[in-house]
Motif scaffolding. Structure first.
Motif, mmCIF file in Angstrom:
data_model
loop_
_atom_site.group_PDB
_atom_site.id
_atom_site.type_symbol
_atom_site.label_atom_id
_atom_site.label_comp_id
_atom_site.label_asym_id
_atom_site.label_seq_id
_atom_site.Cartn_x
_atom_site.Cartn_y
_atom_site.Cartn_z
ATOM 1 N N ARG A 103 -3.439 19.169 7.534
ATOM 2 C CA ARG A 103 -3.314 20.382 6.727
ATOM 3 C C ARG A 103 -1.853 20.713 6.483
ATOM 4 O O ARG A 103 -1.470 21.111 5.381
ATOM 5 C CB ARG A 103 -3.993 21.563 7.418
ATOM 6 N N ARG A 106 -0.475 18.615 3.730
ATOM 7 C CA ARG A 106 -0.980 18.956 2.398
ATOM 8 C C ARG A 106 -0.172 20.083 1.786
ATOM 9 O O ARG A 106 0.075 21.097 2.421
ATOM 10 C CB ARG A 106 -2.442 19.406 2.475
ATOM 11 N N GLY A 107 0.201 19.912 0.555
ATOM 12 C CA GLY A 107 0.962 20.964 -0.117
ATOM 13 C C GLY A 107 2.446 20.894 0.205
ATOM 14 O O GLY A 107 3.281 21.045 -0.662
ATOM 15 N N MET A 112 -0.890 17.817 -4.910
ATOM 16 C CA MET A 112 -1.754 17.246 -5.938
ATOM 17 C C MET A 112 -1.838 18.158 -7.152
ATOM 18 O O MET A 112 -1.880 19.377 -7.033
ATOM 19 C CB MET A 112 -3.155 17.037 -5.354
ATOM 20 N N TYR A 129 0.490 35.273 -7.015
ATOM 21 C CA TYR A 129 -0.101 35.227 -5.672
ATOM 22 C C TYR A 129 -0.372 33.781 -5.280
ATOM 23 O O TYR A 129 -0.076 33.358 -4.171
ATOM 24 C CB TYR A 129 -1.398 36.031 -5.653
ATOM 25 N N GLN A 130 -0.944 33.026 -6.234
ATOM 26 C CA GLN A 130 -1.330 31.655 -5.908
ATOM 27 C C GLN A 130 -0.128 30.751 -5.678
ATOM 28 O O GLN A 130 -0.186 29.828 -4.858
ATOM 29 C CB GLN A 130 -2.236 31.086 -7.009
ATOM 30 N N LEU A 131 0.959 31.020 -6.398
ATOM 31 C CA LEU A 131 2.184 30.255 -6.155
ATOM 32 C C LEU A 131 2.829 30.706 -4.848
ATOM 33 O O LEU A 131 3.250 29.889 -4.023
ATOM 34 C CB LEU A 131 3.173 30.458 -7.312
ATOM 35 N N GLU A 133 1.579 31.983 -2.286
ATOM 36 C CA GLU A 133 0.802 31.627 -1.110
ATOM 37 C C GLU A 133 1.367 30.404 -0.383
ATOM 38 O O GLU A 133 1.333 30.326 0.839
ATOM 39 C CB GLU A 133 -0.616 31.313 -1.595
ATOM 40 N N MET A 134 1.890 29.458 -1.152
ATOM 41 C CA MET A 134 2.470 28.249 -0.561
ATOM 42 C C MET A 134 3.579 28.625 0.416
ATOM 43 O O MET A 134 3.694 28.072 1.502
ATOM 44 C CB MET A 134 3.062 27.344 -1.646
ATOM 45 N N ARG A 136 4.130 31.635 1.733
ATOM 46 C CA ARG A 136 3.677 32.513 2.817
ATOM 47 C C ARG A 136 3.010 31.706 3.913
ATOM 48 O O ARG A 136 3.246 31.932 5.098
ATOM 49 C CB ARG A 136 2.715 33.572 2.263
ATOM 50 N N VAL A 137 2.184 30.722 3.515
ATOM 51 C CA VAL A 137 1.447 29.965 4.521
ATOM 52 C C VAL A 137 2.323 28.907 5.197
ATOM 53 O O VAL A 137 2.346 28.807 6.418
ATOM 54 C CB VAL A 137 0.194 29.309 3.889
ATOM 55 N N HIS A 138 3.066 28.151 4.398
ATOM 56 C CA HIS A 138 3.816 27.042 4.995
ATOM 57 C C HIS A 138 5.189 27.454 5.502
ATOM 58 O O HIS A 138 5.761 26.809 6.361
ATOM 59 C CB HIS A 138 3.990 25.910 3.979
ATOM 60 N N MET A 182 0.221 24.717 -12.436
ATOM 61 C CA MET A 182 -0.278 23.737 -11.453
ATOM 62 C C MET A 182 0.872 22.866 -10.960
ATOM 63 O O MET A 182 0.970 22.557 -9.778
ATOM 64 C CB MET A 182 -1.342 22.828 -12.101
ATOM 65 N N MET A 185 3.073 24.737 -8.670
ATOM 66 C CA MET A 185 2.458 24.896 -7.357
ATOM 67 C C MET A 185 2.634 23.628 -6.529
ATOM 68 O O MET A 185 2.906 23.680 -5.338
ATOM 69 C CB MET A 185 0.974 25.195 -7.561
ATOM 70 N N ALA B 211 -6.182 21.668 -1.029
ATOM 71 C CA ALA B 211 -5.083 20.737 -1.303
ATOM 72 C C ALA B 211 -3.724 21.402 -1.097
ATOM 73 O O ALA B 211 -2.720 20.723 -0.918
ATOM 74 C CB ALA B 211 -5.200 20.192 -2.729
ATOM 75 N N LYS B 212 -3.690 22.725 -1.158
ATOM 76 C CA LYS B 212 -2.427 23.421 -0.905
ATOM 77 C C LYS B 212 -2.113 23.497 0.575
ATOM 78 O O LYS B 212 -1.063 24.007 0.961
ATOM 79 C CB LYS B 212 -2.517 24.869 -1.458
ATOM 80 N N GLY B 213 -3.035 23.031 1.400
ATOM 81 C CA GLY B 213 -2.794 23.071 2.838
ATOM 82 C C GLY B 213 -3.006 24.434 3.445
ATOM 83 O O GLY B 213 -2.433 24.751 4.480
ATOM 84 N N LEU B 214 -3.838 25.261 2.798
ATOM 85 C CA LEU B 214 -4.125 26.568 3.375
ATOM 86 C C LEU B 214 -5.092 26.391 4.547
ATOM 87 O O LEU B 214 -5.942 25.518 4.510
ATOM 88 C CB LEU B 214 -4.759 27.490 2.320
ATOM 89 N N ARG B 218 -8.340 31.074 5.413
ATOM 90 C CA ARG B 218 -7.793 31.625 4.184
ATOM 91 C C ARG B 218 -8.524 31.076 2.955
ATOM 92 O O ARG B 218 -8.774 31.785 1.984
ATOM 93 C CB ARG B 218 -6.302 31.273 4.123
ATOM 94 N N HIS B 223 -10.056 32.730 -1.054
ATOM 95 C CA HIS B 223 -10.338 32.027 -2.304
ATOM 96 C C HIS B 223 -11.819 31.944 -2.640
ATOM 97 O O HIS B 223 -12.200 32.141 -3.792
ATOM 98 C CB HIS B 223 -9.700 30.641 -2.288
#
Lengths: 350, 307
Positions: A103, A106-107, A112, A129-131, A133-134, A136-138, A182, A185, B211-214, B218, B223
């Motif tokens: 995980r 990924r990203g 991808m 938000y969707q951009l 998120e990368m 914030r999470v990673h 996309m 992202m 694929a974003k590795g969430l 989450r 989502h």
């Protein structure tokens, strides 16, 4: 004729001497369905080096997307299963990693880009938000920092008035702009490898070129490896360094991009090239490879292409040809070229 | 959005007038004479005439309706044939029905949605089958059977809850009736959530999220869930109205003096104004619930915009 185990090395492009970024070895993927076992990928080998673009070409059902999803680790297992093979990322087999380790890759390290940006973006969340998120999470950034980063990314992929549009939803953008999001992202965390699964198929031709150019430009800027999955031979020509043609879950031909166009060494590749409509043949009937791709539940014995092949002989119906290194005049190896056809020599020479 | 709400409120007025008229006609058409029913054995022709005049019972239908509806717009819901103000009845009984309905609503939303999500995530596994059988059970069993059995088991045998009545107030007196009233809808909510969740877990945007590795939490919670709740919220909103109106049996089983019981009683006594008044109230709740659903819809799904 020598049998080559791994994909053929890159003929040109950056980082030729470095260890491969990604190495897929003898990958098999099968799907367990009610009707039986569908063998989607049957022993695929390829390598991608940093800065290199590999185009994977094939019809739907050839296993090109499934291979990509296996690399990404986003196959639904079950029904999918990987009975054998290795996927080495910087020398480490990702199939042996824990779910959490994968995980984190990924990203961040491998990203991808999907075909249909409208359905691949979440309709109820803003693009910002969707951009964001990368990050914030990673990267553990705050919402505010992440939003600033999102705007920066949208600028980078040339979305006009990024700051004003960061709170818009995917359906408020045009097709091309959505695909840019996309791409943004995928690029967010500057991964080393990007897999683009038919990134331009859903777009207008003019927009296709813009998106491909953008992708190529950013790829060069970050020196990323790129796997470009497509069935569109036109898209490939400008961007790719080398091509792998897939059929029924196998690679049937590999070649540096120009040589493949000039002199294909597999009847299937030849068929694909001949089926491109050409202006100078206006009025004539379009060429099509006869027949249909095989049912993955019952792949024919021997060469999987034999029922559709104009050159098929008895041997094609019994022996499965391996991907063989091609040789030219006086037995000199043709760098980077391989074909899985018993009669590649005849095919190569027309 | 503001204009949309105003337009919807204006649209509600003809609906309200039409429906009250319809209900009024139906009550008018009921066989039997309310005054005779009221007097029982000791019929007094003189008193009957006085009462008939006071309640306009000998006027034509349209005139009767006019007397009624003009009163409603002046804020007067009228009186029963025994002279009790209908507004008083509503003020006394409505809070009980409201408490019951909201308790049931809470149960069906929380338990139904949770069961649906778990069922979807464990598709084909043991838990999914447990939820499937439980929902089948809840859908098939009649409310009065479920109510009486729970009353007997939890109330009488184990003394966990009050058996009936409202002496213990909220929540104690309302837990059991709330659960019983919620049962069927809870099962439907669970199934709807499951289907909708499975659909969105399979969707392209969830694949992108993976694929974003969430982290999985989450991917599911942010989502998949928001998209799959859109149809569920619609169902919940519609159901709030029927929970209020459909509580007749539950109120009876648990002896709760709410709107439902009153409505049943008034129909049998041919008390037209009471029936029409209560039904009008229920229709109002329906209309408001519908409006809230439409507004919520736009909040949940930004692709929907009202002009």
């Amino acid at each position: 004729m020598t049998i080559i185990e791994d994909a053929v090395p890159a003929p040109r492009g950056a980082g030729e001497d470095q260890t491969p970024l990604l190495e897929v070895r003898n990958l098999h993927v099968e799907f367990h369905t009610r009707e039986g076992v569908a063998k989607a990928v049957n022993g695929v080998n390829y390598t991608v080096r940093p800065g290199e673009t590999l185009a994977v070409l094939g019809e739907s059902g050839s296993g090109k997307s499934v291979t990509a999803q296996a690399i990404m680790g986003i196959l639904d297992m079950p029904p999918a299963r990987i009975p054998q093979g290795e996927i080495l990322f910087r020398g480490q087999d990702m199939l042996k990693m824990s779910g959490e380790e994968r995980r984190k890759l990924r990203g961040a390290e491998i990203a991808m880009i999907f075909q249909d940006a409208l359905s691949s973006l979440n309709p109820v969340l803003t693009v910002g938000y969707q951009l964001g998120e990368m990050f914030r999470v990673h990267r553990g950034m705050s919402r505010k920092q992440a939003k600033a980063k999102a705007i920066e990314l949208m600028d980078r992929v040339k979305i006009p008035a990024a700051a004003a549009r960061v709170n818009d939803y995917p359906h408020q953008f045009s097709g091309g702009m959505r695909q840019r999001i996309m791409i943004a992202m995928a690029l967010a965390l500057e991964p080393d490898l990007i897999i683009a699964d038919e990134p331009t198929t859903a777009l207008d031709v003019t927009v296709q070129a813009q998106v491909m150019d953008l992708l190529a430009e950013l790829k060069n800027e970050f020196n990323m490896g790129l796997i470009l999955i497509t069935h569109d031979l036109g898209v490939v020509a400008d961007v790719a360094d080398k091509i792998a043609v897939m059929y029924a879950g196998r690679i049937v031909e590999t070649a540096p991009v120009r040589e493949l166009y000039k002199s294909p060494a597999h009847p299937y590749t030849r068929g694909l090239l001949d089926s491109i409509p050409r202006l100078d043949q206006k009025g004539q009937e379009l060429y099509a490879i006869k027949g249909l791709p095989p049912n993955l539940l019952r792949i024919p014995d021997g060469c999987a292409f034999n029922p559709r092949c104009p050159k098929a002989q008895d041997v094609c119906r019994t022996d499965t040809p391996k991907l063989a290194q091609l040789t030219g005049d006086e037995g000199r190896e043709l760098v980077g070229r391989g074909s899985a056809c018993h009669f590649w020599k005849e095919t190569l020479n027309g | 959005m503001g204009r949309f709400v105003v337009r919807r409120v204006l649209q509600a007025i003809p609906v309200l007038i039409g429906v009250t008229f319809l209900i009024y006609c139906l009550v008018f058409l009921l066989p039997g004479d309310p005054i005779r029913a009221l007097m029982g054995e000791k019929q007094d022709p003189h008193l009957a005439l006085v009462l008939r005049a006071r309640y306009h019972l000998d006027d034509p239908l349209v005139l009767q309706y006019w007397h009624y509806i003009s009163g409603v717009f002046r804020g007067d819901l009228g009186t029963t044939y025994t002279g009790r103000s209908i507004s008083d009845i509503v003020a006394q009984r409505f809070p009980i029905t409201l408490k019951l309905a909201l308790t049931a609503f809470g149960f069906e939303a929380v338990i139904g949605i949770l069961a649906g999500i778990l069922s979807a995530l464990k598709r084909g596994k043991f838990l999914d089958n447990v939820v499937f059988i439980a929902t089948l059970f809840l859908i098939s069993i009649p409310v009065f059977v479920l109510g009486n059995v729970l009353q007997l088991e939890l109330g009488v045998k184990f003394k966990l809850t009050p058996v009936a009545g409202i002496e213990d107030g909220w929540p104690a007196s309302y837990v059991l009736p709330g659960l019983v009233l919620a049962a069927t809808s809870m099962a439907y909510i669970a199934r709807l959530t499951r289907t909708s969740m499975i659909e969105s877990v399979r969707s392209d945007y969830v694949r992108t999220a993976i694929a974003k590795g969430l982290p999985r939490r989450r991917v599911i919670g942010v989502h998949a869930l928001r998209n799959s709740l859109i149809p569920v919220v619609t169902f919940l909103g519609m159901d709030l109205g029927s929970l209020m109106g459909g509580a007749i049996i539950t109120e009876r089983v648990f002896n709760l003096p709410g709107i439902g019981g009153q409505l049943a009683q008034s129909v049998s006594l041919r008390e037209g104004p009471v029936v029409v008044g209560l039904v009008t109230l229920l229709i109002l709740i329906y209309l408001v619930a519908n409006l809230v659903v439409d507004v919520l819809y736009a909040v949940l799904d930004p692709r929907i915009r009202y002009e």
